[in-house]
Design a protein around this motif. Structure first.
Motif, PDB file in Angstrom:
ATOM      1  N   ILE A  15     -15.464 -46.540   9.572  1.00  0.00           N
ATOM      2  CA  ILE A  15     -15.255 -45.226  10.176  1.00  0.00           C
ATOM      3  C   ILE A  15     -16.350 -44.300   9.643  1.00  0.00           C
ATOM      4  O   ILE A  15     -16.762 -44.420   8.496  1.00  0.00           O
ATOM      5  N   HIS A  16     -16.854 -43.399  10.490  1.00  0.00           N
ATOM      6  CA  HIS A  16     -17.914 -42.469  10.056  1.00  0.00           C
ATOM      7  C   HIS A  16     -17.623 -41.054  10.563  1.00  0.00           C
ATOM      8  O   HIS A  16     -16.618 -40.843  11.257  1.00  0.00           O
ATOM      9  N   VAL A  17     -18.477 -40.105  10.209  1.00  0.00           N
ATOM     10  CA  VAL A  17     -18.212 -38.701  10.565  1.00  0.00           C
ATOM     11  C   VAL A  17     -18.175 -38.494  12.076  1.00  0.00           C
ATOM     12  O   VAL A  17     -17.451 -37.626  12.569  1.00  0.00           O
ATOM     13  N   GLY A  18     -18.922 -39.295  12.827  1.00  0.00           N
ATOM     14  CA  GLY A  18     -18.878 -39.178  14.291  1.00  0.00           C
ATOM     15  C   GLY A  18     -17.478 -39.421  14.836  1.00  0.00           C
ATOM     16  O   GLY A  18     -16.998 -38.679  15.702  1.00  0.00           O
ATOM     17  N   HIS A  19     -16.794 -40.435  14.319  1.00  0.00           N
ATOM     18  CA  HIS A  19     -15.411 -40.721  14.732  1.00  0.00           C
ATOM     19  C   HIS A  19     -14.507 -39.520  14.426  1.00  0.00           C
ATOM     20  O   HIS A  19     -13.682 -39.138  15.253  1.00  0.00           O
ATOM     21  N   LEU A  20     -14.660 -38.961  13.227  1.00  0.00           N
ATOM     22  CA  LEU A  20     -13.807 -37.832  12.821  1.00  0.00           C
ATOM     23  C   LEU A  20     -14.075 -36.603  13.674  1.00  0.00           C
ATOM     24  O   LEU A  20     -13.151 -35.887  14.058  1.00  0.00           O
ATOM     25  N   ILE A  21     -15.351 -36.341  13.971  1.00  0.00           N
ATOM     26  CA  ILE A  21     -15.705 -35.170  14.778  1.00  0.00           C
ATOM     27  C   ILE A  21     -15.082 -35.283  16.165  1.00  0.00           C
ATOM     28  O   ILE A  21     -14.484 -34.329  16.676  1.00  0.00           O
ATOM     29  N   ILE A  22     -15.196 -36.453  16.781  1.00  0.00           N
ATOM     30  CA  ILE A  22     -14.620 -36.643  18.124  1.00  0.00           C
ATOM     31  C   ILE A  22     -13.097 -36.511  18.083  1.00  0.00           C
ATOM     32  O   ILE A  22     -12.503 -35.801  18.896  1.00  0.00           O
ATOM     33  N   ALA A  23     -12.441 -37.186  17.128  1.00  0.00           N
ATOM     34  CA  ALA A  23     -10.978 -37.138  17.032  1.00  0.00           C
ATOM     35  C   ALA A  23     -10.498 -35.705  16.779  1.00  0.00           C
ATOM     36  O   ALA A  23      -9.547 -35.244  17.419  1.00  0.00           O
ATOM     37  N   ASN A  24     -11.169 -35.009  15.876  1.00  0.00           N
ATOM     38  CA  ASN A  24     -10.783 -33.635  15.576  1.00  0.00           C
ATOM     39  C   ASN A  24     -10.975 -32.735  16.798  1.00  0.00           C
ATOM     40  O   ASN A  24     -10.146 -31.870  17.091  1.00  0.00           O
ATOM     41  N   HIS A  25     -12.074 -32.955  17.528  1.00  0.00           N
ATOM     42  CA  HIS A  25     -12.336 -32.182  18.742  1.00  0.00           C
ATOM     43  C   HIS A  25     -11.203 -32.404  19.755  1.00  0.00           C
ATOM     44  O   HIS A  25     -10.755 -31.464  20.415  1.00  0.00           O
TER      45      HIS A  25
END
Length: 195
Positions: A15-25
């Motif tokens: 898992i990376h920051v891109g996954h978190l950014i999309i999920a949070n968005h």
């Protein structure tokens, strides 16, 4: 009223920051109330040999999401027969949580192109909304899915980070620490993964 849950499927290797950014968005800028990261033990379209152990990937998702109450790790697919298909997971979730949640899928726009190859994709489209985020490799509108009532386009940031890129750079000895949640970086470093 049923809580609306977005299911974000992936191997998350790592898992990376891109996954978190999309999920949070998705939870902040759509009607989804939570996003569950469904850690896939074995995607029928991917070679299994490059995958870290299921539980290591789940632990990293747990570490990455523990500070975000609306983002949750899920190992629901670990108990299902392999290789598994999304439709089986959805049926299992409906049985496990009858009338509790309204499940939706989250996917990159590029994945829509292969949706017709999914097992029982018509059943999925009929019963579940699909929240789509843009990808850098924009694809032409898929005629059958254009203006489909179950397809929800979410104007999320375009992320050009991939787990494949991260694995390669770790192996090459590059510092990719900013691309990972700190807890995930520490986990990988401690376990000496991908080197």
């Amino acid at each position: 009223m049923k809580k609306k849950i977005g299911l974000y499927f992936g191997t998350f290797n790592p898992i990376h920051v891109g996954h978190l950014i999309i999920a949070n968005h998705m939870v902040e800028f759509s009607d989804l109330e939570e996003v569950w990261f469904v850690v896939t033990p074995h995607n029928p379209f991917k070679k299994k040999s490059t995958l870290l152990d299921d539980y290591h990937r789940y632990d990293m998702v747990y570490e990455a999401t523990k500070e975000y109450p609306k983002l949750k790790p899920s190992n629901i697919e670990f108990k299902l027969p392999q290789p598994n298909y999304t439709i089986n997971t959805l049926v299992h979730l409906e049985e496990k949580y009858p009338n509790k949640y309204d499940f939706a899928l989250i996917m990159g726009r590029d994945n829509l192109k292969s949706l017709h190859k999914w097992k029982n994709y018509e059943v999925i489209l009929e019963n579940y909304s699909i929240y789509v985020y843009p990808r850098i490799t924009e694809v032409e509108n898929i005629a059958v899915l254009k203006n489909h009532p179950k397809i929800v386009e979410v104007d999320a940031p375009i992320m050009e980070i991939s787990s494949t890129f991260i694995r390669k750079q770790i192996k090459a000895g590059k510092n990719i620490k900013p691309l990972l949640p700190l807890t995930v970086w520490e986990y990988l470093d401690k376990m000496n993964f991908y080197r």
